[in-house]
Design an enzyme around this catalytic site. Structure first.
Site, PDB file in Angstrom:
ATOM      1  N   SER A   1      53.529 -61.969  34.283  1.00 35.69           N
ATOM      2  CA  SER A   1      52.673 -63.118  34.001  1.00 35.69           C
ATOM      3  C   SER A   1      51.612 -62.778  32.954  1.00 35.69           C
ATOM      4  O   SER A   1      51.003 -61.714  32.991  1.00 35.69           O
ATOM      5  CB  SER A   1      51.994 -63.570  35.295  1.00 35.69           C
TER       6      SER A   1
ATOM      7  N   LEU B   1      42.584 -66.814  32.010  1.00 40.85           N
ATOM      8  CA  LEU B   1      43.546 -67.811  32.502  1.00 40.85           C
ATOM      9  C   LEU B   1      43.580 -69.096  31.669  1.00 40.85           C
ATOM     10  O   LEU B   1      43.650 -70.193  32.220  1.00 40.85           O
ATOM     11  CB  LEU B   1      43.303 -68.151  33.989  1.00 40.85           C
TER      12      LEU B   1
ATOM     13  N   ASN C   1      48.454 -65.386  42.168  1.00 46.52           N
ATOM     14  CA  ASN C   1      47.582 -64.492  41.413  1.00 46.52           C
ATOM     15  C   ASN C   1      46.212 -64.489  42.084  1.00 46.52           C
ATOM     16  O   ASN C   1      45.350 -65.312  41.767  1.00 46.52           O
ATOM     17  CB  ASN C   1      47.501 -64.959  39.952  1.00 46.52           C
TER      18      ASN C   1
ATOM     19  N   CYS D   1      43.233 -61.692  39.472  1.00 44.82           N
ATOM     20  CA  CYS D   1      42.818 -61.735  38.069  1.00 44.82           C
ATOM     21  C   CYS D   1      41.380 -61.227  37.962  1.00 44.82           C
ATOM     22  O   CYS D   1      40.479 -61.752  38.608  1.00 44.82           O
ATOM     23  CB  CYS D   1      42.900 -63.154  37.512  1.00 44.82           C
TER      24      CYS D   1
ATOM     25  N   LYS E   1      50.491 -61.166  44.189  1.00 46.20           N
ATOM     26  CA  LYS E   1      50.160 -60.143  43.197  1.00 46.20           C
ATOM     27  C   LYS E   1      48.799 -59.523  43.522  1.00 46.20           C
ATOM     28  O   LYS E   1      47.799 -60.231  43.644  1.00 46.20           O
ATOM     29  CB  LYS E   1      50.149 -60.734  41.787  1.00 46.20           C
TER      30      LYS E   1
ATOM     31  N   THR F   1      46.014 -55.836  36.462  1.00 47.06           N
ATOM     32  CA  THR F   1      45.278 -54.882  35.617  1.00 47.06           C
ATOM     33  C   THR F   1      44.122 -54.230  36.372  1.00 47.06           C
ATOM     34  O   THR F   1      43.630 -54.763  37.357  1.00 47.06           O
ATOM     35  CB  THR F   1      44.703 -55.597  34.382  1.00 47.06           C
TER      36      THR F   1
ATOM     37  N   GLY G   1      53.115 -52.092  35.599  1.00 46.41           N
ATOM     38  CA  GLY G   1      51.928 -51.369  35.143  1.00 46.41           C
ATOM     39  C   GLY G   1      52.367 -50.339  34.125  1.00 46.41           C
ATOM     40  O   GLY G   1      52.800 -49.250  34.471  1.00 46.41           O
TER      41      GLY G   1
ATOM     42  N   THR H   1      52.702 -55.518  29.146  1.00 44.35           N
ATOM     43  CA  THR H   1      52.133 -55.203  27.833  1.00 44.35           C
ATOM     44  C   THR H   1      53.185 -54.791  26.810  1.00 44.35           C
ATOM     45  O   THR H   1      53.041 -55.093  25.618  1.00 44.35           O
ATOM     46  CB  THR H   1      51.068 -54.096  28.013  1.00 44.35           C
TER      47      THR H   1
END
Lengths: 311, 263
Positions: A26, A78, A133, A136, A170, A198, A248, A271
């Site tokens: 995501s 977001l 989520n 975040c 998550k 993250t 990750g 990423t």
């Protein structure tokens, strides 16, 4: 002559059957449309959308990203068109792909926003799963839902009541015990957990004596966080029974394999999509080759196959 | 034209002067489809350090070759300057939108367009000047000092009228390139009214150009520079504020109309 096995990559994540265990994370893949020039989206195990909220969000002030050693920070906040516009404008092209679409959802103020979103998405056949989520780091909150086992349990239970769809929770790595939070999600009826979101991070421009991103701090991603993620997948795998989607800093097949061996049933490429838009597709074929070379007929042989060190 | 991810052979990579370099790579696909204002996103080295690609604007094309003009400013561009002829570069491009060519703007055809270049902002404007050379663009180049002025020879070779401005007065007009622009618009108000201004350079310069263009009722197109994570519109990292909300410099830009921006 050695007969090579033809590895089977299909895997079951809760109520969800995937033809292969490679998804895109995501927030790193938009709604898929930016990647059609580079890859055949139909080959992906699943797509996880950019997080959707009830109302449209402008997102945080720029600058929103900066590069860090073997990683990057982001604080997008977001940015998204809101659920109605998502369903009207973004979902139709995703539906056509004929691969599982996992919609990431979040609340901004009130946890009940999760149930509003879940109820609305529950009615849509082509939405295969919901990713909650609750981790975040860029919403300027003192504490995330996923930083508390009780809050996590309550939130997942709340959503569980309104939808029969596969639920993936998550989680944030910024916790004392990831297994404690993962157990809470499991107990509340989550079908799977996604590890990890993250890590909180900050980077400073020393000439200006200013943070490099406008929101002061952001979420760290990329290969720099991979060892943290692998350890958390391994820890959670030892404690919970529901499947883990590991992520990750996965850049290639080698790094994806670490997650499977640690106990992930599927992985998400995040990423790496920014640097190599083909990363996810390359990992699917790399995984197949590794399994064939190691005589693995299916993924269950690989998942959680970590052994203790020996001389 | 759709962008592609390719391995492109380096044809040349030479220091031009000081920290300024020219790089040429082979890619028929990019060379034949690239438009002025577009950029390529380059993985300067294998591995994870630096992690992200480096976006560089297209300086020109010739046959199947793409030309870049870059300044070594950090670790990424230093690594790029170490890349040798014959090696293959991992390139994604062409990316982003492009300048709207004169004539498409308000139907005005016969006024010379004005190009305003600040520092490295000259790089994409040379490509633009080549495409619109028949309209005899007027190019204003600004820099802190004479030795930092870039691309004036290239613009002249394309038949452009070139005027320069230096902050210290070591070359041309003494002062900012935007002050030179104001002066010219006052002097030649009748001959340039209605023409388009194209600008690329530091943000304060672009903001000043936007204001001047607006005051003189001239359309302006600005090419923005921003740190990017993906360069293809996915991460929403490189946004700029516009009248219709945040827009992505990499995908909705890098060229924006001055009227659109609200910075």
């Amino acid at each position: 002559m050695v007969k090579q096995v033809k590895p089977d990559l299909d895997v079951r994540i809760g109520k969800l059957d995937l033809k292969n265990p490679v998804m895109v994370a995501s927030g790193t893949f938009g709604y898929g449309e930016e990647f059609v020039d580079f890859i055949d989206l139909k080959k992906l195990g699943a797509i996880v959308t950019k997080t959707i909220t009830v109302s449209p969000r402008l997102g945080n002030l720029p600058p929103r990203t900066c590069e860090t050693p073997a990683g990057m920070l982001n604080s997008i906040g977001l940015e998204n068109p809101g659920i109605d516009k998502f369903i009207a404008e973004k979902l139709p092209s995703l539906k056509k792909l004929d691969i599982p679409v996992i919609v990431s959802i979040a609340s901004i103020e009130d946890p009940d926003e999760f149930t509003v979103l879940a109820r609305q998405l529950d009615k849509i056949k082509e939405v295969s799963a919901l990713e909650l989520n609750i981790s975040c780091p860029n919403l300027h909150k003192d504490k995330l839902i996923s930083q508390d086992a009780k809050d996590t349990f309550e939130l997942v239970s709340l959503v569980r009541k309104v939808t029969g769809k596969c639920l993936i929770t998550k989680l944030s790595p910024n916790v004392i015990s990831i297994s404690e939070i993962a157990l809470a999600a499991e107990a509340a009826g989550s079908d799977a957990v996604a590890l990890i979101n993250t890590l909180g991070g900050m980077s400073i421009d020393v000439d200006k004596r200013q943070p490099k991103i406008a929101s002061w701090s952001g979420g760290l991603s990329g290969p720099a966080i991979r060892p943290v993620a692998v350890k958390m997948v391994w820890e959670a795998h030892n404690k919970i029974k529901i499947p883990i989607i590991g992520m990750g800093g996965i850049m290639d097949t080698q790094s994806a394999l670490e997650f499977f061996i640690a106990g992930a049933s599927a992985i998400s490429v995040g990423t790496a999509n920014f640097i190599n838009p083909r990363a996810s597709i390359e990992i699917i074929s790399g995984l197949k080759a590794y399994m064939a070379d190691n005589n693995m007929r299916n993924l269950s042989v690989l998942i959680g196959s970590l052994k203790a060190c020996k001389d | 034209m759709r962008p592609a991810q390719i391995k492109a052979k380096i044809i040349s990579n030479k220091r031009f002067k000081d920290s300024y370099w020219h790089l040429e790579f082979e890619s028929r696909l990019i060379a034949e489809s690239a438009l002025p204002g577009q950029f390529v996103n380059i993985k300067v080295a294998d591995g994870v350090e630096p992690l992200l690609r480096r976006p560089l604007s297209i300086h020109g094309t010739a046959g199947s070759r793409v030309r870049l003009f870059y300044e070594v400013v950090g670790a990424g561009t230093r690594l790029l300057s170490n890349r040798r002829v014959g090696e293959f570069l991992d390139v994604i491009g062409p990316l982003g939108n492009s300048f709207s060519l004169p004539g498409k703007l308000q139907g005005v055809k016969f006024q010379p367009p004005i190009l305003v270049a600040g520092g490295m902002g000259a790089a994409p404007l040379v490509f633009l000047a080549k495409k619109i050379r028949s309209s005899r663009p007027l190019v204003l180049i600004g820099a802190r000092t004479k030795s930092k002025l870039l691309c004036s020879r290239e613009f002249k070779a394309l038949g452009c009228q070139v005027k320069i401005a230096t902050d210290d007065g070591s070359g041309g007009f003494k002062g900012r390139v935007t002050e030179l622009l104001i002066q010219l618009l006052r002097q030649e108000i009748s001959s340039v009214r209605g023409s388009a201004i194209y600008a690329c350079g530091p943000r304060p310069m672009l903001k000043a150009v936007t204001k001047i263009a607006c005051e003189n009722n001239i359309d302006s197109q600005l090419s923005l520079e921003e740190h990017m994570a993906c360069g293809i519109g996915a991460c929403l990292g490189c946004v700029v504020a516009t009248k219709s909300g945040y827009k992505r410099v990499c995908k909705d830009g890098p060229v924006f109309s001055g009227k659109e921006l609200t910075w």
